[in-house]
Design a protein around this motif. Sequence first.
Motif, PDB file in Angstrom:
ATOM      1  N   MET A   1       3.054   5.021   7.979  1.00  0.00           N
ATOM      2  CA  MET A   1       4.132   4.107   7.593  1.00  0.00           C
ATOM      3  C   MET A   1       4.807   3.512   8.832  1.00  0.00           C
ATOM      4  O   MET A   1       5.135   2.320   8.857  1.00  0.00           O
ATOM      5  CB  MET A   1       5.149   4.845   6.713  1.00  0.00           C
ATOM      6  CG  MET A   1       6.180   3.940   6.081  1.00  0.00           C
ATOM      7  SD  MET A   1       6.749   4.551   4.472  1.00  0.00           S
ATOM      8  CE  MET A   1       7.109   6.267   4.822  1.00  0.00           C
TER       9      MET A   1
ATOM     10  N   CYS B   1      10.046   5.396   2.060  1.00  0.00           N
ATOM     11  CA  CYS B   1       9.785   4.078   2.645  1.00  0.00           C
ATOM     12  C   CYS B   1      10.668   3.906   3.874  1.00  0.00           C
ATOM     13  O   CYS B   1      11.508   4.759   4.183  1.00  0.00           O
ATOM     14  CB  CYS B   1      10.029   2.966   1.634  1.00  0.00           C
ATOM     15  SG  CYS B   1      11.747   2.804   1.106  1.00  0.00           S
TER      16      CYS B   1
ATOM     17  N   ALA C   1       5.175   5.980   0.793  1.00  0.00           N
ATOM     18  CA  ALA C   1       4.428   7.231   0.914  1.00  0.00           C
ATOM     19  C   ALA C   1       4.838   8.163  -0.209  1.00  0.00           C
ATOM     20  O   ALA C   1       6.018   8.329  -0.504  1.00  0.00           O
ATOM     21  CB  ALA C   1       4.707   7.882   2.263  1.00  0.00           C
TER      22      ALA C   1
ATOM     23  N   THR D   1       0.030   9.956  -7.264  1.00  0.00           N
ATOM     24  CA  THR D   1       0.172   8.610  -6.717  1.00  0.00           C
ATOM     25  C   THR D   1      -0.161   7.557  -7.766  1.00  0.00           C
ATOM     26  O   THR D   1       0.528   6.521  -7.877  1.00  0.00           O
ATOM     27  CB  THR D   1      -0.729   8.447  -5.484  1.00  0.00           C
ATOM     28  OG1 THR D   1      -0.381   9.440  -4.516  1.00  0.00           O
ATOM     29  CG2 THR D   1      -0.567   7.064  -4.866  1.00  0.00           C
TER      30      THR D   1
ATOM     31  N   ASP E   1       0.905   0.536   8.422  1.00  0.00           N
ATOM     32  CA  ASP E   1      -0.320   0.558   7.620  1.00  0.00           C
ATOM     33  C   ASP E   1      -0.014   0.640   6.123  1.00  0.00           C
ATOM     34  O   ASP E   1      -0.827   0.219   5.287  1.00  0.00           O
ATOM     35  CB  ASP E   1      -1.196   1.752   8.006  1.00  0.00           C
ATOM     36  CG  ASP E   1      -1.664   1.681   9.454  1.00  0.00           C
ATOM     37  OD1 ASP E   1      -1.686   0.573  10.012  1.00  0.00           O
ATOM     38  OD2 ASP E   1      -2.012   2.742  10.007  1.00  0.00           O
ATOM     39  N   ILE E   2       1.116   1.234   5.781  1.00  0.00           N
ATOM     40  CA  ILE E   2       1.547   1.376   4.386  1.00  0.00           C
ATOM     41  C   ILE E   2       3.025   1.041   4.302  1.00  0.00           C
ATOM     42  O   ILE E   2       3.740   1.059   5.312  1.00  0.00           O
ATOM     43  CB  ILE E   2       1.306   2.818   3.857  1.00  0.00           C
ATOM     44  CG1 ILE E   2       2.044   3.831   4.737  1.00  0.00           C
ATOM     45  CG2 ILE E   2      -0.184   3.129   3.779  1.00  0.00           C
ATOM     46  CD1 ILE E   2       1.968   5.259   4.241  1.00  0.00           C
ATOM     47  N   GLN E   3       3.481   0.720   3.102  1.00  0.00           N
ATOM     48  CA  GLN E   3       4.900   0.428   2.893  1.00  0.00           C
ATOM     49  C   GLN E   3       5.622   1.569   2.165  1.00  0.00           C
ATOM     50  O   GLN E   3       6.855   1.621   2.154  1.00  0.00           O
ATOM     51  CB  GLN E   3       5.066  -0.865   2.080  1.00  0.00           C
ATOM     52  CG  GLN E   3       4.680  -2.129   2.836  1.00  0.00           C
ATOM     53  CD  GLN E   3       3.178  -2.229   3.045  1.00  0.00           C
ATOM     54  OE1 GLN E   3       2.390  -2.060   2.121  1.00  0.00           O
ATOM     55  NE2 GLN E   3       2.787  -2.490   4.290  1.00  0.00           N
TER      56      GLN E   3
ATOM     57  N   ARG F   1       0.842  -1.186   0.000  1.00  0.00           N
ATOM     58  CA  ARG F   1       0.000   0.000   0.000  1.00  0.00           C
ATOM     59  C   ARG F   1       0.881   1.241   0.000  1.00  0.00           C
ATOM     60  O   ARG F   1       1.949   1.259   0.626  1.00  0.00           O
ATOM     61  CB  ARG F   1      -0.933   0.009   1.204  1.00  0.00           C
ATOM     62  CG  ARG F   1      -1.830  -1.212   1.313  1.00  0.00           C
ATOM     63  CD  ARG F   1      -2.747  -1.082   2.514  1.00  0.00           C
ATOM     64  NE  ARG F   1      -3.897  -0.218   2.218  1.00  0.00           N
ATOM     65  CZ  ARG F   1      -4.584   0.439   3.151  1.00  0.00           C
ATOM     66  NH1 ARG F   1      -4.192   0.391   4.406  1.00  0.00           N
ATOM     67  NH2 ARG F   1      -5.634   1.161   2.825  1.00  0.00           N
ATOM     68  N   ILE F   2       0.405   2.266  -0.693  1.00  0.00           N
ATOM     69  CA  ILE F   2       1.109   3.538  -0.740  1.00  0.00           C
ATOM     70  C   ILE F   2       0.210   4.608  -0.148  1.00  0.00           C
ATOM     71  O   ILE F   2      -0.982   4.687  -0.463  1.00  0.00           O
ATOM     72  CB  ILE F   2       1.542   3.899  -2.175  1.00  0.00           C
ATOM     73  CG1 ILE F   2       2.334   5.221  -2.186  1.00  0.00           C
ATOM     74  CG2 ILE F   2       0.366   3.974  -3.130  1.00  0.00           C
ATOM     75  CD1 ILE F   2       3.015   5.507  -3.519  1.00  0.00           C
ATOM     76  N   GLY F   3       0.751   5.409   0.742  1.00  0.00           N
ATOM     77  CA  GLY F   3      -0.014   6.462   1.383  1.00  0.00           C
ATOM     78  C   GLY F   3       0.101   7.772   0.634  1.00  0.00           C
ATOM     79  O   GLY F   3       1.146   8.092   0.049  1.00  0.00           O
TER      80      GLY F   3
ATOM     81  N   ALA G   1      -3.771   4.199   0.156  1.00  0.00           N
ATOM     82  CA  ALA G   1      -4.322   4.559   1.458  1.00  0.00           C
ATOM     83  C   ALA G   1      -4.320   6.085   1.554  1.00  0.00           C
ATOM     84  O   ALA G   1      -3.250   6.703   1.580  1.00  0.00           O
ATOM     85  CB  ALA G   1      -3.490   3.959   2.583  1.00  0.00           C
TER      86      ALA G   1
END
Length: 322
Positions: A66, A218, A74, A15, A70-72, A2-4, A34
């Motif tokens: 991150m 990241c 951003a 994004t 929750d995300i890997q 997932r990317i924030g 996300a």
Amino acid sequence: MRIGTRKSKMALAQTREIIAALAAAHPDLTIGIAENDTAGDRDQTSKLLVHGGKGGAFVAGIRAMMRRGDIQMAMHSLKDMPGNEETPGLVIGAFRPREDARDALVLRAGLDFTAFEAAGGRGFRLGTNSVRRAAQLRRRFPDVEIIHFRGAADSRIRKLDQALGQGLPDGGTTEPADGLVMAAAGLRRVGLADRISHVFETNEILPAATQGIVVVECAADDWQTRQRLAAINDPAAQTAADAERELLWVLDGHCNSPIAAYAEAQGDGLRLTAEVLDLSGKNVLRAQAEGAVDSPRALGRRVALDLISQGAADIIARTRPR
């Protein structure tokens, strides 16, 4: 994975472009988005200093996601990331190709740049939230009135067209603006390129350091993600960013400092131009140097030290929030 990202139309478009680039490089990779309702997006009236500057307003919430796992990854506009502080545990894994770094003027219907320029800005109200843009506009057009104006690109232009003032935290509003100064790349990204009345060349208004560069952040110890992101990294954008951010680091610039910087290829080397202004725009320090393309940080330090020798530290100190 997932990317924030922020919830704004522009951030989501940026994004999706990153996801497309990663999908092309890693066809088996599935990436979800996300969205984060950042402090700066929730409050589109207050000055960013209320939220700790751009970092607190637009970056902190996504970084918290991150750190929680929750995300890997951003997505950030690099100019929103503070250049004078470290981010323990996090690293920029990819710099995306730089878009147009220039600023642009958007005017209300019925107004044109020729009339604006002929008047030297007199009688015009220009809206911006950037202290750098405000200082540079005051320098270039001493008679223009600068008013505080924030919000997403599309909502700002809607307020401009409807002759609406900018809401203030106390419930009041500023006067309606006659025009806005915004990033040219951002206007194009949200489909509003046709509203640009004039694009300021870099010798007219020098852009913010790293303007036009999007990055993916990241965890520093997430080697698998870092390896994946390396496939979409743009070395030219990274080189320019390294020079410009090193300058910010040495100057110890902050979100209330009118600092501008732009690095560009010059033959086989790199040329960095930078300015430090006081808030009035009357006192402007400028430095420029060229260096090896494989030593961008050394170039950034050299230009920053030149500015410091001219008195930049005193100007920056006077603009620092207390």
